[in-house]
Design a protein around this motif. Structure first.
Motif, PDB file in Angstrom:
ATOM      1  N   GLY A 153       0.803  -1.233   0.000  1.00  0.00           N
ATOM      2  CA  GLY A 153       0.000   0.000   0.000  1.00  0.00           C
ATOM      3  C   GLY A 153       0.831   1.277   0.000  1.00  0.00           C
ATOM      4  O   GLY A 153       0.601   2.171  -0.820  1.00  0.00           O
ATOM      5  N   LEU A 154       1.796   1.372   0.914  1.00  0.00           N
ATOM      6  CA  LEU A 154       2.585   2.607   1.008  1.00  0.00           C
ATOM      7  C   LEU A 154       3.513   2.781  -0.192  1.00  0.00           C
ATOM      8  O   LEU A 154       3.825   3.901  -0.584  1.00  0.00           O
ATOM      9  CB  LEU A 154       3.384   2.625   2.316  1.00  0.00           C
ATOM     10  N   ALA A 155       3.976   1.635  -0.763  1.00  0.00           N
ATOM     11  CA  ALA A 155       4.829   1.733  -1.960  1.00  0.00           C
ATOM     12  C   ALA A 155       4.022   2.356  -3.095  1.00  0.00           C
ATOM     13  O   ALA A 155       4.540   3.200  -3.855  1.00  0.00           O
ATOM     14  CB  ALA A 155       5.342   0.354  -2.364  1.00  0.00           C
ATOM     15  N   ILE A 156       2.745   1.984  -3.193  1.00  0.00           N
ATOM     16  CA  ILE A 156       1.871   2.563  -4.230  1.00  0.00           C
ATOM     17  C   ILE A 156       1.664   4.058  -3.957  1.00  0.00           C
ATOM     18  O   ILE A 156       1.753   4.891  -4.863  1.00  0.00           O
ATOM     19  CB  ILE A 156       0.526   1.792  -4.292  1.00  0.00           C
ATOM     20  N   VAL A 157       1.448   4.390  -2.693  1.00  0.00           N
ATOM     21  CA  VAL A 157       1.269   5.797  -2.306  1.00  0.00           C
ATOM     22  C   VAL A 157       2.480   6.622  -2.769  1.00  0.00           C
ATOM     23  O   VAL A 157       2.347   7.676  -3.403  1.00  0.00           O
ATOM     24  CB  VAL A 157       1.104   5.914  -0.767  1.00  0.00           C
ATOM     25  N   LYS A 158       3.667   6.104  -2.462  1.00  0.00           N
ATOM     26  CA  LYS A 158       4.903   6.832  -2.796  1.00  0.00           C
ATOM     27  C   LYS A 158       5.010   7.043  -4.313  1.00  0.00           C
ATOM     28  O   LYS A 158       5.328   8.140  -4.773  1.00  0.00           O
ATOM     29  CB  LYS A 158       6.095   6.016  -2.281  1.00  0.00           C
ATOM     30  N   HIS A 159       4.725   5.979  -5.072  1.00  0.00           N
ATOM     31  CA  HIS A 159       4.805   6.082  -6.532  1.00  0.00           C
ATOM     32  C   HIS A 159       3.872   7.152  -7.075  1.00  0.00           C
ATOM     33  O   HIS A 159       4.255   7.974  -7.907  1.00  0.00           O
ATOM     34  CB  HIS A 159       4.434   4.743  -7.166  1.00  0.00           C
ATOM     35  N   ILE A 160       2.630   7.125  -6.589  1.00  0.00           N
ATOM     36  CA  ILE A 160       1.634   8.075  -7.109  1.00  0.00           C
ATOM     37  C   ILE A 160       2.042   9.508  -6.776  1.00  0.00           C
ATOM     38  O   ILE A 160       2.011  10.402  -7.621  1.00  0.00           O
ATOM     39  CB  ILE A 160       0.230   7.750  -6.539  1.00  0.00           C
ATOM     40  N   ILE A 161       2.466   9.714  -5.522  1.00  0.00           N
ATOM     41  CA  ILE A 161       2.814  11.084  -5.108  1.00  0.00           C
ATOM     42  C   ILE A 161       4.052  11.582  -5.861  1.00  0.00           C
ATOM     43  O   ILE A 161       4.080  12.723  -6.343  1.00  0.00           O
ATOM     44  CB  ILE A 161       3.041  11.150  -3.570  1.00  0.00           C
ATOM     45  N   GLU A 162       5.042  10.717  -6.017  1.00  0.00           N
ATOM     46  CA  GLU A 162       6.255  11.164  -6.726  1.00  0.00           C
ATOM     47  C   GLU A 162       5.961  11.440  -8.193  1.00  0.00           C
ATOM     48  O   GLU A 162       6.577  12.315  -8.798  1.00  0.00           O
ATOM     49  CB  GLU A 162       7.374  10.135  -6.559  1.00  0.00           C
ATOM     50  N   ALA A 163       5.015  10.684  -8.764  1.00  0.00           N
ATOM     51  CA  ALA A 163       4.632  10.937 -10.166  1.00  0.00           C
ATOM     52  C   ALA A 163       3.994  12.315 -10.312  1.00  0.00           C
ATOM     53  O   ALA A 163       4.037  12.921 -11.379  1.00  0.00           O
ATOM     54  CB  ALA A 163       3.667   9.869 -10.648  1.00  0.00           C
ATOM     55  N   HIS A 164       3.413  12.826  -9.225  1.00  0.00           N
ATOM     56  CA  HIS A 164       2.827  14.175  -9.238  1.00  0.00           C
ATOM     57  C   HIS A 164       3.877  15.248  -8.924  1.00  0.00           C
ATOM     58  O   HIS A 164       3.541  16.418  -8.761  1.00  0.00           O
ATOM     59  CB  HIS A 164       1.709  14.279  -8.186  1.00  0.00           C
ATOM     60  N   GLY A 165       5.109  14.831  -8.754  1.00  0.00           N
ATOM     61  CA  GLY A 165       6.174  15.781  -8.418  1.00  0.00           C
ATOM     62  C   GLY A 165       6.209  16.102  -6.929  1.00  0.00           C
ATOM     63  O   GLY A 165       6.857  17.064  -6.508  1.00  0.00           O
ATOM     64  N   GLY A 166       5.521  15.309  -6.120  1.00  0.00           N
ATOM     65  CA  GLY A 166       5.485  15.547  -4.678  1.00  0.00           C
ATOM     66  C   GLY A 166       6.387  14.584  -3.923  1.00  0.00           C
ATOM     67  O   GLY A 166       7.168  13.842  -4.516  1.00  0.00           O
ATOM     68  N   SER A 167       6.260  14.603  -2.607  1.00  0.00           N
ATOM     69  CA  SER A 167       7.056  13.661  -1.808  1.00  0.00           C
ATOM     70  C   SER A 167       6.259  13.213  -0.577  1.00  0.00           C
ATOM     71  O   SER A 167       5.355  13.915  -0.119  1.00  0.00           O
ATOM     72  CB  SER A 167       8.371  14.308  -1.385  1.00  0.00           C
ATOM     73  N   VAL A 168       6.623  12.028  -0.099  1.00  0.00           N
ATOM     74  CA  VAL A 168       5.901  11.459   1.049  1.00  0.00           C
ATOM     75  C   VAL A 168       6.741  11.613   2.310  1.00  0.00           C
ATOM     76  O   VAL A 168       7.949  11.814   2.231  1.00  0.00           O
ATOM     77  CB  VAL A 168       5.602   9.951   0.818  1.00  0.00           C
ATOM     78  N   TYR A 169       6.109  11.512   3.444  1.00  0.00           N
ATOM     79  CA  TYR A 169       6.855  11.564   4.708  1.00  0.00           C
ATOM     80  C   TYR A 169       6.140  10.746   5.774  1.00  0.00           C
ATOM     81  O   TYR A 169       4.971  10.363   5.603  1.00  0.00           O
ATOM     82  CB  TYR A 169       7.063  13.019   5.181  1.00  0.00           C
ATOM     83  N   VAL A 170       6.848  10.470   6.847  1.00  0.00           N
ATOM     84  CA  VAL A 170       6.245   9.794   7.992  1.00  0.00           C
ATOM     85  C   VAL A 170       6.896  10.319   9.264  1.00  0.00           C
ATOM     86  O   VAL A 170       8.111  10.547   9.299  1.00  0.00           O
ATOM     87  CB  VAL A 170       6.387   8.251   7.893  1.00  0.00           C
TER      88      VAL A 170
END
Ligand code: ADP
Length: 445
Positions: free
Chosen positions: A405-422
């Motif tokens: 799940g989180l790997a998918i989240v990271k991919h989608i956000i990075e594809a939008h030019g964004g970044s994830v955090y925790v």
């Protein structure tokens, strides 16, 4: 010019003197005439020697200058014919040398530029094992200081025995030798070293950094191992339950129903994993297009909460919205909704029944920030850097998820030019979130 005129005038004066003396000689004695001839001859010899010595001295200076690397000096083309010829020859030689030197310099600069821009490391070792040439990349890979190691013999032998051994092998076998070696301290690099003997008995060493290739191979191997492992567990339990049913459990209705319910659960988990794997593969291969649009963040959160309403109700959890629900987001609506669902689903799964989940929406100068905060047990600090990795599960027994799940989240956000955090504190809860640029550009994942 003036000097040579003066020299010529002196010669003419001498000749005139000689002529007048010759005329006088008619009245002089034989001894006196001989003496006069000797004096005039000597004077002529002195004048001639003077005319030759000076240009010769200048030529000697020019030649010496050239020998010492001063290729700009030229000899004065004057004096007697032979001297002028010699001066011209010397000047021609200086011209040729200067041209040749310039050609060599240009070639050296080109070589330097090529070697400097190479991603591979290159070294040239002479027949006494001195490092004759080393490019910056090779120096970086081997941990050498270019200035220090040039011309040094023992540097390679002492610090890189594997490479020295390869060098010796190539010298022995008089043929190219290759080997995979490991370089570096903490961050080990996988290097493919090639040693090629040259005609001049020098050795050319080429170092290729294949760390990324090997890392990709390792990731693929781990991925296959992980998928096999994840599939084996539910398949084994499905197999066991079918076997039990066939062996007689089918006749006991309650037991049979329990088995079938559990089998349905396993099948659901398997299906979910296969779907997630397929999605991840599509995201990674760049096949999925982003369908960009603009929408209100608050609305998207409400929709995501609605999707997992059943889970929230069963766990008596409620979601509160903090910040700016009117915030507008720019991106692929469906994919960003999936991101929120994954984060909310985790927040629900990993926090106690009856707890509150907080969704925060905030706007900064260049980006928007969306976070999902829970009051669960939190993530171990040593696991924090890995939670967005594929198949990473910090507490498998409690979540029962796929770890995708989180790997998918990271991919989608990075594809939008964004970044994830925790952010997480053990016993207090976690905040998983992402930032997106205010105006995402259209593109493909
Ligand atoms: P899954 O939830 O399917 O296991 P994820 O990729 O969504 O896979 O999450 C990976 C791991 O990260 C989880 O197994 C869990 O250990 C940890 N994790 C994710 N979200 C939370 C959370 N809100 N609180 C604590 N741990 C979490």
């Amino acid at each position: 010019m003036l000097k040579s005129l003066r020299a010529r005038l002196s010669v003419m004066v001498m000749l005139l003197m000689a002529l007048s003396l010759g005329v006088l000689g008619v009245w002089l004695t034989t001894e006196l005439r001989a003496l006069l001839a000797l004096i005039v001859g000597s004077l002529l010899a002195i004048i001639y020697t003077q005319a030759v010595r000076k240009p010769l001295r200048l030529m000697a200076e020019v030649a010496l200058g050239i020998a010492n690397g001063d290729f700009h000096r030229r000899a004065d083309v004057s004096g007697p014919t032979e001297i002028r010829q010699l001066a011209r020859a010397l000047n021609n030689m200086a011209d040729n040398l200067e041209r040749e030197l310039h050609r060599v310099q240009v070639t050296a600069e080109k070589l330097q530029a090529v070697l400097g821009s190479l991603r591979d490391g290159v070294l040239l070792i002479d027949n006494r094992e001195n490092i004759e040439l080393i490019n910056p990349r090779a120096a970086e890979m081997l941990g050498f200081n270019v200035e220090v190691v040039l011309g040094k013999r023992d540097t390679l032998l002492l610090r890189h025995p594997e490479l020295s051994e390869l060098l010796r092998q190539a010298r022995r076998e008089v043929s190219a030798c290759y080997r995979r070696i490991l370089l570096g301290g903490q961050a080990v690099r996988h290097i493919r070293a090639a040693v090629l003997p040259l005609e001049s008995k020098r050795m050319l060493i080429v170092l290729q950094d294949l760390t990324e290739v090997y890392t990709a191979i390792d990731i693929r191997r781990d991925f296959v191992a992980n998928v096999s492992h994840e599939l084996r567990t539910p398949l084994t339990s499905l197999g066991l339950m079918v076997e039990n049913l066939l062996r007689g459990a089918l006749d006991e209705r309650d037991v049979a129903e329990d088995f079938l319910r559990r089998m349905a659960g396993e099948i659901e988990r398997l299906t979910e994993m296969v779907m997630e794997l397929l999605q991840l593969a599509r995201l990674e291969s760049g096949q999925e297009e982003l369908r960009m649009g603009g929408f209100l963040a608050g609305e998207l959160v409400q929709e995501a909460v609605g999707t997992i309403q059943g889970l929230l109700v069963s766990r008596r959890q409620n979601v509160v919205l903090e910040g700016e629900p009117e915030l507008s987001l720019s991106g692929d609506r469906e994919k960003l909704k999936q991101v929120l669902i994954n984060l909310l689903d985790n927040a629900s799964k990993f926090s106690p029944e009856g707890s509150t989940i907080t969704v925060g929406l905030r706007e900064h100068s260049h980006e928007v920030d969306c976070s999902v905060k829970d009051r669960g047990a939190g993530v171990l600090p040593e696991h924090l850097p890995r939670v967005y990795e594929r198949f990473f599960k910090s507490s498998p027994s409690r979540g029962g998820g796929t770890g995708l799940g989180l790997a998918i989240v990271k991919h989608i956000i990075e594809a939008h030019g964004g970044s994830v955090y925790v952010r997480s504190k053990l016993g207090e809860g976690s905040t998983f979130g992402f930032t997106l640029p205010k105006k995402s550009e259209m593109g493909s994942i």
